[in-house]
Design a protein around this motif. Sequence first.
Motif, mmCIF file in Angstrom:
data_model
loop_
_atom_site.group_PDB
_atom_site.id
_atom_site.type_symbol
_atom_site.label_atom_id
_atom_site.label_comp_id
_atom_site.label_asym_id
_atom_site.label_seq_id
_atom_site.Cartn_x
_atom_site.Cartn_y
_atom_site.Cartn_z
ATOM 1 N N LYS A 35 49.337 50.399 41.337
ATOM 2 C CA LYS A 35 48.305 50.877 40.423
ATOM 3 C C LYS A 35 48.743 52.172 39.742
ATOM 4 O O LYS A 35 49.312 53.056 40.380
ATOM 5 C CB LYS A 35 46.997 51.110 41.192
ATOM 6 C CG LYS A 35 45.851 51.616 40.345
ATOM 7 C CD LYS A 35 44.607 51.840 41.185
ATOM 8 C CE LYS A 35 43.445 52.360 40.358
ATOM 9 N NZ LYS A 35 42.251 52.628 41.178
ATOM 10 N N LEU A 43 41.751 40.962 41.124
ATOM 11 C CA LEU A 43 42.428 41.362 39.899
ATOM 12 C C LEU A 43 42.247 40.293 38.833
ATOM 13 O O LEU A 43 42.408 39.100 39.109
ATOM 14 C CB LEU A 43 43.919 41.580 40.146
ATOM 15 C CG LEU A 43 44.343 42.913 40.773
ATOM 16 C CD1 LEU A 43 45.862 42.972 40.875
ATOM 17 C CD2 LEU A 43 43.822 44.098 39.978
ATOM 18 N N TYR A 94 42.103 50.575 45.315
ATOM 19 C CA TYR A 94 42.480 49.298 44.715
ATOM 20 C C TYR A 94 41.283 48.347 44.637
ATOM 21 O O TYR A 94 40.407 48.354 45.500
ATOM 22 C CB TYR A 94 43.588 48.627 45.536
ATOM 23 C CG TYR A 94 44.975 49.140 45.239
ATOM 24 C CD1 TYR A 94 45.917 48.321 44.630
ATOM 25 C CD2 TYR A 94 45.342 50.448 45.559
ATOM 26 C CE1 TYR A 94 47.204 48.783 44.357
ATOM 27 C CE2 TYR A 94 46.613 50.919 45.288
ATOM 28 C CZ TYR A 94 47.540 50.080 44.688
ATOM 29 O OH TYR A 94 48.808 50.534 44.409
ATOM 30 N N ARG A 95 41.290 47.504 43.620
ATOM 31 C CA ARG A 95 40.307 46.439 43.504
ATOM 32 C C ARG A 95 40.603 45.337 44.515
ATOM 33 O O ARG A 95 41.749 45.169 44.954
ATOM 34 C CB ARG A 95 40.346 45.831 42.084
ATOM 35 C CG ARG A 95 40.131 46.836 40.974
ATOM 36 C CD ARG A 95 40.399 46.199 39.612
ATOM 37 N NE ARG A 95 39.369 45.225 39.292
ATOM 38 C CZ ARG A 95 38.233 45.518 38.650
ATOM 39 N NH1 ARG A 95 37.978 46.762 38.290
ATOM 40 N NH2 ARG A 95 37.359 44.581 38.385
ATOM 41 N N VAL A 151 45.607 42.737 47.316
ATOM 42 C CA VAL A 151 46.058 43.283 46.040
ATOM 43 C C VAL A 151 47.063 44.410 46.254
ATOM 44 O O VAL A 151 48.107 44.480 45.593
ATOM 45 C CB VAL A 151 44.852 43.774 45.218
ATOM 46 C CG1 VAL A 151 45.312 44.528 43.974
ATOM 47 C CG2 VAL A 151 43.960 42.594 44.829
ATOM 48 N N ARG A 152 46.785 45.313 47.191
ATOM 49 C CA ARG A 152 47.652 46.472 47.421
ATOM 50 C C ARG A 152 49.075 46.050 47.815
ATOM 51 O O ARG A 152 50.058 46.703 47.440
ATOM 52 C CB ARG A 152 47.042 47.354 48.504
ATOM 53 C CG ARG A 152 47.770 48.688 48.706
ATOM 54 C CD ARG A 152 47.185 49.431 49.892
ATOM 55 N NE ARG A 152 45.798 49.792 49.658
ATOM 56 C CZ ARG A 152 45.420 50.953 49.126
ATOM 57 N NH1 ARG A 152 46.323 51.847 48.787
ATOM 58 N NH2 ARG A 152 44.137 51.214 48.956
ATOM 59 N N TYR A 197 47.591 47.651 36.692
ATOM 60 C CA TYR A 197 48.086 47.076 37.942
ATOM 61 C C TYR A 197 49.304 46.223 37.604
ATOM 62 O O TYR A 197 49.180 45.206 36.906
ATOM 63 C CB TYR A 197 47.039 46.195 38.612
ATOM 64 C CG TYR A 197 45.839 46.930 39.166
ATOM 65 C CD1 TYR A 197 45.781 47.309 40.510
ATOM 66 C CD2 TYR A 197 44.739 47.215 38.363
ATOM 67 C CE1 TYR A 197 44.669 47.953 41.038
ATOM 68 C CE2 TYR A 197 43.619 47.860 38.872
ATOM 69 C CZ TYR A 197 43.597 48.230 40.212
ATOM 70 O OH TYR A 197 42.492 48.867 40.726
ATOM 71 N N SER A 198 50.470 46.604 38.112
ATOM 72 C CA SER A 198 51.712 45.877 37.834
ATOM 73 C C SER A 198 52.253 45.251 39.116
ATOM 74 O O SER A 198 52.174 45.855 40.192
ATOM 75 C CB SER A 198 52.772 46.829 37.261
ATOM 76 O OG SER A 198 52.349 47.392 36.040
ATOM 77 N N TYR A 235 50.647 44.645 44.263
ATOM 78 C CA TYR A 235 50.539 45.335 42.985
ATOM 79 C C TYR A 235 50.605 46.856 43.161
ATOM 80 O O TYR A 235 50.173 47.391 44.185
ATOM 81 C CB TYR A 235 49.236 44.956 42.271
ATOM 82 C CG TYR A 235 49.298 43.586 41.634
ATOM 83 C CD1 TYR A 235 49.643 43.428 40.302
ATOM 84 C CD2 TYR A 235 49.048 42.441 42.389
ATOM 85 C CE1 TYR A 235 49.728 42.169 39.723
ATOM 86 C CE2 TYR A 235 49.140 41.183 41.822
ATOM 87 C CZ TYR A 235 49.480 41.052 40.493
ATOM 88 O OH TYR A 235 49.571 39.812 39.922
ATOM 89 N N ARG A 272 54.527 44.377 42.166
ATOM 90 C CA ARG A 272 55.582 45.134 42.846
ATOM 91 C C ARG A 272 56.950 44.480 42.653
ATOM 92 O O ARG A 272 57.979 45.166 42.663
ATOM 93 C CB ARG A 272 55.254 45.249 44.330
ATOM 94 C CG ARG A 272 54.062 46.164 44.622
ATOM 95 C CD ARG A 272 53.870 46.388 46.108
ATOM 96 N NE ARG A 272 52.715 47.242 46.369
ATOM 97 C CZ ARG A 272 52.742 48.577 46.379
ATOM 98 N NH1 ARG A 272 53.900 49.205 46.150
ATOM 99 N NH2 ARG A 272 51.655 49.278 46.628
#
Length: 625
Positions: free
Chosen positions: A34, A84, A80-81, A28-29, A52-53, A32, A55
């Motif tokens: 945060k 998502l 971060y989750r 996720v990181r 969370y958008s 996205y 990148r």
Amino acid sequence: MRALAPTLVSIVVMLFVSITPAQSPYDVRAHYVKREVYIPMRDGVKLFTIVYSPRDTTARYPILMTRTAYGIAPYGADQYRTVLGPNNELAKEGYIFVYQDTRGKFKSDGDFVHHVPYVKGSSHPNESTDTWDAIDWLVKNVANNNGRVGQWGISWAGWEVSMGMIDAHPALKASSPQAPPQDQFFGDDYHSGGAYQMMYGFNWMSTNARARTAPSERPVERFDYGTPDGYRFFLAMGAAANAKKYFDDVPTYNDHMAHGTYDEYWQARNVPKDLAGINHPVLVVASWFDAQDFHGPFRMYRALKEKSPGNKTTIAVGPWTHGGWARGDGDTLGHVRFNSKTAAHFRSEIELPFFNYYLKDKGQLRLAEAAVFETGGNRWHDHDQWPPRGTRARNLYLDANGRLTFTAPANRSETAFDAYVSDPRKPVPYTAETTTIEGHLFMVEDQRFVASRPDVLVYETEPLADDVTIAGPIDVTLNVSTTGTDGDWIVKVIDVYPGDAPDPTPNPQNVRMGGFQMLLAGDILRAKFRNSMSAPAAMVPNQPARLQFTLGDKYHTFLRRHRLMVQIQSSWFPMFDRNPQTFVDIYHAKDSDYQKATHQVFRSAALPSFVKLPVLGSDAPSSAR
């Protein structure tokens, strides 16, 4: 059979799924960014929100939002989750994911009200207006959004989706309420048949409904029962209102104890009455073995069909526990096997295409109105309505000597009955497990652990000569009497496996499936509510009375050589509070109010007792020869 024994903290995560585990790994990181923000509501209250958008900013993305009372951890800009949205397949597609703490919970401002009622035209904020305000802020302030918003949520968050659908913001284009409670007095969370679901209510209130002094990202510590034995704990506690000696800072529990009938407090919280004018597509998700919110999704589906008939509504139902479609493969439940990865199928073939189509114009949507899994036969089906066409109601009658038959009784004597003594001081347990938590797997638990009790009546058919498939609601009619002035009646429909049914492989618990009594459906009716949930009436001692109630919808095949079984009892403890069997305010009953009573269940032509099954196909079931 032994059911799962999770901690209360794991129950909160598992039931309400603010973090969805056991899905395919995804970084996720790496994909996205945060951001944590406070979004102002129309009354000035600010709600804590995590965005969370993607990148990649070369495209525009739809917004997919969930609002919950169970926290949106992890908190902190650098935390971060791992998953998502509803599932990581959606994260890979590219969405803007939004998580929001609802009013009065965790880091959001304001005061928490349990299921604040929706009142059309009211100037007071509610979850419908909060959702509208959140969406309005997001589409105006989050970069690279395409102007379309979707909602999803499980359990409480599913109820939030229900609220957001009402008087919806024009940017809201798709909603998926999943296991949404729709009426907390009629089969969702706290009540069924007028009886209080005490074990669940105690657990939920002691953790989630305590009054708070200030916003915080820390959950309340779970209640320490001081014992693993919930049966003894709740028996010693006594009447439901006595729970207040363990927590005096839970206003909602006080409300529940003050409103023991279907009065204006509960009627105001009935969601289906407000589901008119819903004009965007809805994916309702339910599970056949949901212990918390089984009835809500079906009630919502039927209300949308009635009140918003032009709406594109799909109901998807699989063989899961509460929220089980969001985690794991869904190929087994307890010791019952489904021969396919049903949860993975839902996520990839139903949920993902639904949001992609309506929020991204991607793909060709081929969802039927009812996408339902048939247990027993272990097949998915697409139908143009639920229940499907072609069912025929067949009555399954209680008969002498523990027989269960599709032939109506010929004995016209009103004295044809079976009797048992119900003792509130020795209630029938709902599970063989030693636990303080209601759990999930009791929904398919082997019922042999109570079948030999003298206060449980057992009826069964001969082995079936052919498969029998049911599709739709199972309804119950009992003619009963009691020496008391009140009583509970629990009816369970059970699939009995043949004696040579193979054991699981591997089988570390040494489970024996030969003769396994799989609980398929069960529910309760408190007799004082037999005529009205708003106006209880005492039973007249020794005078027959008719009880009619539903066990809810099922899609199940009783396979050839299996038997159908019905068990009848008058306690299901401590899942439901005990009935004193005297006509009193049960929530505040005294020890002296709890009395033994002799209950009779009639099975004559004049006073028949039966289960009405929605049999798919026109032929009457037969027994094996």
